[in-house]
Write a protein that holds these residues in place. Structure first.
Motif, short mmCIF file in Angstrom:
data_model
loop_
_atom_site.label_atom_id
_atom_site.label_comp_id
_atom_site.label_asym_id
_atom_site.label_seq_id
_atom_site.Cartn_x
_atom_site.Cartn_y
_atom_site.Cartn_z
N ALA A 214 0.38 -1.27 -0.20
CA ALA A 214 -0.14 -0.54 0.11
C ALA A 214 1.00 1.18 0.33
O ALA A 214 2.06 1.53 0.24
N MET A 215 0.37 2.43 -0.74
CA MET A 215 1.28 3.20 -0.93
C MET A 215 0.45 4.58 -0.61
O MET A 215 -0.51 4.44 -0.98
N HIS A 216 0.66 5.61 -0.44
CA HIS A 216 0.23 7.59 0.32
C HIS A 216 1.09 8.44 -1.12
O HIS A 216 2.15 7.65 -1.05
N PRO A 217 -0.07 8.05 -2.16
CA PRO A 217 1.01 9.03 -3.23
C PRO A 217 1.51 10.71 -3.48
O PRO A 217 1.44 10.71 -4.32
N GLY A 218 2.03 10.80 -1.93
CA GLY A 218 1.86 12.26 -1.96
C GLY A 218 0.50 13.19 -1.48
O GLY A 218 -0.51 12.74 -1.80
N THR A 219 1.04 14.18 -0.88
CA THR A 219 -0.21 14.96 -1.11
C THR A 219 0.31 16.32 -2.23
O THR A 219 0.32 16.92 -1.96
N VAL A 220 -0.84 15.72 -3.23
CA VAL A 220 -0.86 16.55 -4.53
C VAL A 220 -1.75 16.82 -5.19
O VAL A 220 -3.10 16.57 -4.52
N LYS A 221 -1.76 17.69 -6.21
CA LYS A 221 -2.65 18.81 -6.43
C LYS A 221 -3.80 17.97 -8.07
O LYS A 221 -3.06 17.66 -8.30
N THR A 222 -5.19 17.34 -7.43
CA THR A 222 -5.86 16.25 -7.77
C THR A 222 -7.41 16.83 -8.33
O THR A 222 -7.52 18.17 -7.50
N ASN A 223 -7.70 16.63 -8.26
CA ASN A 223 -9.24 16.93 -8.64
C ASN A 223 -10.38 16.05 -7.91
O ASN A 223 -11.44 15.93 -7.20
N ILE A 224 -9.24 15.22 -6.39
CA ILE A 224 -10.16 14.39 -5.18
C ILE A 224 -11.12 15.98 -4.57
O ILE A 224 -10.29 16.67 -4.28
N GLY A 225 -11.94 15.26 -3.81
CA GLY A 225 -12.67 16.11 -3.32
C GLY A 225 -13.68 17.87 -4.26
O GLY A 225 -14.10 17.96 -3.26
N MET A 226 -13.42 17.44 -4.96
CA MET A 226 -13.80 18.91 -6.27
C MET A 226 -15.71 18.65 -7.26
O MET A 226 -15.93 19.65 -7.35
N ASP A 227 -15.95 17.05 -6.13
CA ASP A 227 -17.02 17.12 -6.83
C ASP A 227 -17.87 17.60 -4.93
O ASP A 227 -18.92 17.68 -4.88
N ASN A 228 -17.48 17.90 -4.11
CA ASN A 228 -17.52 18.43 -2.67
C ASN A 228 -18.95 20.17 -3.44
O ASN A 228 -18.75 20.73 -4.34
N GLY A 229 -19.13 20.47 -2.15
CA GLY A 229 -20.03 21.76 -2.18
C GLY A 229 -19.45 22.78 -2.46
O GLY A 229 -18.01 22.52 -2.28
N PRO A 230 -19.72 23.96 -2.55
CA PRO A 230 -18.84 25.33 -3.21
C PRO A 230 -18.59 25.42 -2.07
O PRO A 230 -17.48 26.13 -2.31
N TYR A 232 -16.62 23.91 0.09
CA TYR A 232 -15.71 22.73 0.59
C TYR A 232 -14.72 23.51 -1.02
O TYR A 232 -13.58 23.71 -0.57
N ARG A 233 -14.88 23.54 -1.93
CA ARG A 233 -14.08 23.86 -3.30
C ARG A 233 -13.50 24.96 -3.06
O ARG A 233 -12.14 25.39 -3.34
N TRP A 234 -13.90 25.83 -2.49
CA TRP A 234 -13.54 27.18 -2.48
C TRP A 234 -12.75 27.63 -1.32
O TRP A 234 -11.46 27.83 -1.24
N PHE A 235 -13.10 26.77 -0.31
CA PHE A 235 -11.96 26.64 0.92
C PHE A 235 -10.45 25.85 0.41
O PHE A 235 -9.45 26.27 0.93
N HIS A 236 -10.80 24.80 -0.16
CA HIS A 236 -9.88 23.70 -1.32
C HIS A 236 -8.63 25.01 -1.83
O HIS A 236 -7.65 24.71 -1.99
N ARG A 237 -9.33 25.89 -2.67
CA ARG A 237 -8.45 26.28 -3.68
C ARG A 237 -8.65 27.66 -2.83
O ARG A 237 -6.65 27.54 -3.31
#
Ligand SMILES: NC(=O)c1ccc[n+]([C@@H]2O[C@H](COP(=O)([O-])OP(=O)(O)OC[C@H]3O[C@@H](n4cnc5c(N)ncnc54)[C@H](OP(=O)(O)O)[C@@H]3O)[C@@H](O)[C@H]2O)c1
Length: 323
Positions: A214-230, A232-237
């Motif tokens: 098993a592996m953690h792929p790094g904490t990286v910029k992807t689309n994960i979580g970007m289908d959550n509400g506005p 969340y997306r605002w905070f994340h961005r």
């Protein structure tokens, strides 16, 4: 300075990661969730290394664009398998198709995954994050296991997460019907379940030539979580994304785990990219892990597979696995 196991990941992220230039020409490599982020980078790096790709994706448009890209850039062999991993019936169809089409599987990267802030049940009644991140990868691996053993060596890589540290796994409430759903814990629960089954898989596979890590792929910029509400997306961005790294580091790490000769006999480990780490104690509880295995078997409708010990003693593990 040696940090306690629980926070070792802070150090790991800054360590020099291992890489390999060993080629993977013609090695049949299955990657789930290859249309974005970590999975895309893993597929791209494997294509660059000469592997034959089997990309398991849910979106045909994105998948076809990928095929075109990899053929143009790397002259890759690319097979697309369409499957929505929130449906275990689709996982079964994808595995059936692959078993009919490919006589050998060299690498399986179980990567498809998501993080939701709200509880959503799948058509089949599972909590979606638990289903996609754990049940689907468990079922897919089990269905392809025999083919990998027959044509060993082969390597299985479970794209897990440091998020397993959030915990949240309650076998009596996997659908979160009795608890308030907390996204990070729902995510943590799925990753803990997957990790606990990795240790069981590794024991079963000992001596077969098939490894699983098993592996953690790094904490990286992807689309994960970007289908959550506005919100969340605002905070994340605004606050999270600027701190994240480019996902090509994940592709490089997965390639290392899949290709490096020194990884050939390494199994049952957790890596932060390529640095071995100790998971949280709750993800190392082998007794609990056996219950998670049993529940996963039941929820995916699989027949019972005997666990460590009995299988290791078998002289012919392949025929045993077939029963
Ligand atoms: N990003 C990070 O920092 C990070 C950290 C730790 C672990 N991870 C793990 O890395 C893996 C990949 O995540 P990512 O960050 O690369 O996110 P991502 O950019 O959102 O990619 C997720 C991939 O999974 C696919 N997918 C999602 N739900 C699916 C479903 N129901 N059926 C089939 N495919 C599905 C997506 O397909 P579509 O393109 O069609 O949406 C996409 O290809 C996940 O297991 C995640 O837990 C990521």
């Amino acid at each position: 300075m040696k940090l306690p196991d629980e926070i070792q990941f802070i150090n790991s992220a800054f360590q020099t990661q291992k890489t390999t230039d060993v080629r993977m020409d013609g090695k049949v490599s299955i990657i789930t969730g290859a249309t974005s982020g970590v999975g895309y980078q893993a597929a791209r790096r494997l294509a660059e290394g000469g592997a034959s790709l089997v990309l398991v994706c849910r979106n045909s448009e994105k998948a076809n664009a990928l095929r075109k890209e990899f053929i143009q850039k790397y002259a890759s062999d690319v097979e697309i398998v369409l499957a929505d991993f929130s449906k275990l019936s689709d996982v079964r169809k994808a595995a059936d198709f692959i078993l009919k089409k490919f006589q050998r599987i060299d690498v399986l990267v179980n990567n498809a995954g998501l993080h939701r802030t709200t509880r959503i049940l799948t058509e089949e009644g599972h909590e979606t994050v638990f289903c996609v991140n754990h049940l689907a990868s468990y079922l897919f691996t089990r269905l392809l296991l025999d083919r990998m053993i027959k044509n060993a060596p082969a390597r299985i890589i479970q794209v897990n997460s440091e998020g397993h540290r959030f915990g949240g796994l309650d076998l009596d409430d996997l659908t979160w019907s009795r608890r308030h759903y907390i996204g990070l814990q729902g995510y943590g629960a799925s990753k803990v379940a997957q990790l606990l089954t990795v240790w069981e898989f590794a024991d079963i596979l000992a001596g077969t030539g098939v490894t699983i890590n098993a592996m953690h792929p790094g904490t990286v910029k992807t689309n994960i979580g970007m289908d959550n509400g506005p919100l969340y997306r605002w905070f994340h961005r605004l606050f999270v994304r600027p701190l994240l790294r480019k996902p090509d580091i994940s592709g490089e790490a997965i390639y290392y785990l899949a290709a490096a000769p020194e990884m050939q006999n390494v199994s049952g480990k957790f890596f932060n990219q390529t640095v071995e780490e100790t998971p949280m104690p709750h993800a190392l509880d082998r007794e609990f892990g056996k219950s998670v295995w049993q529940v996963s078997e039941e929820l995916t409708g699989l027949p019972k597979l005997e666990l460590a010990g009995s299988l290791i003693k078998m002289t012919d593990p392949v025929s045993f696995l077939l029963t």
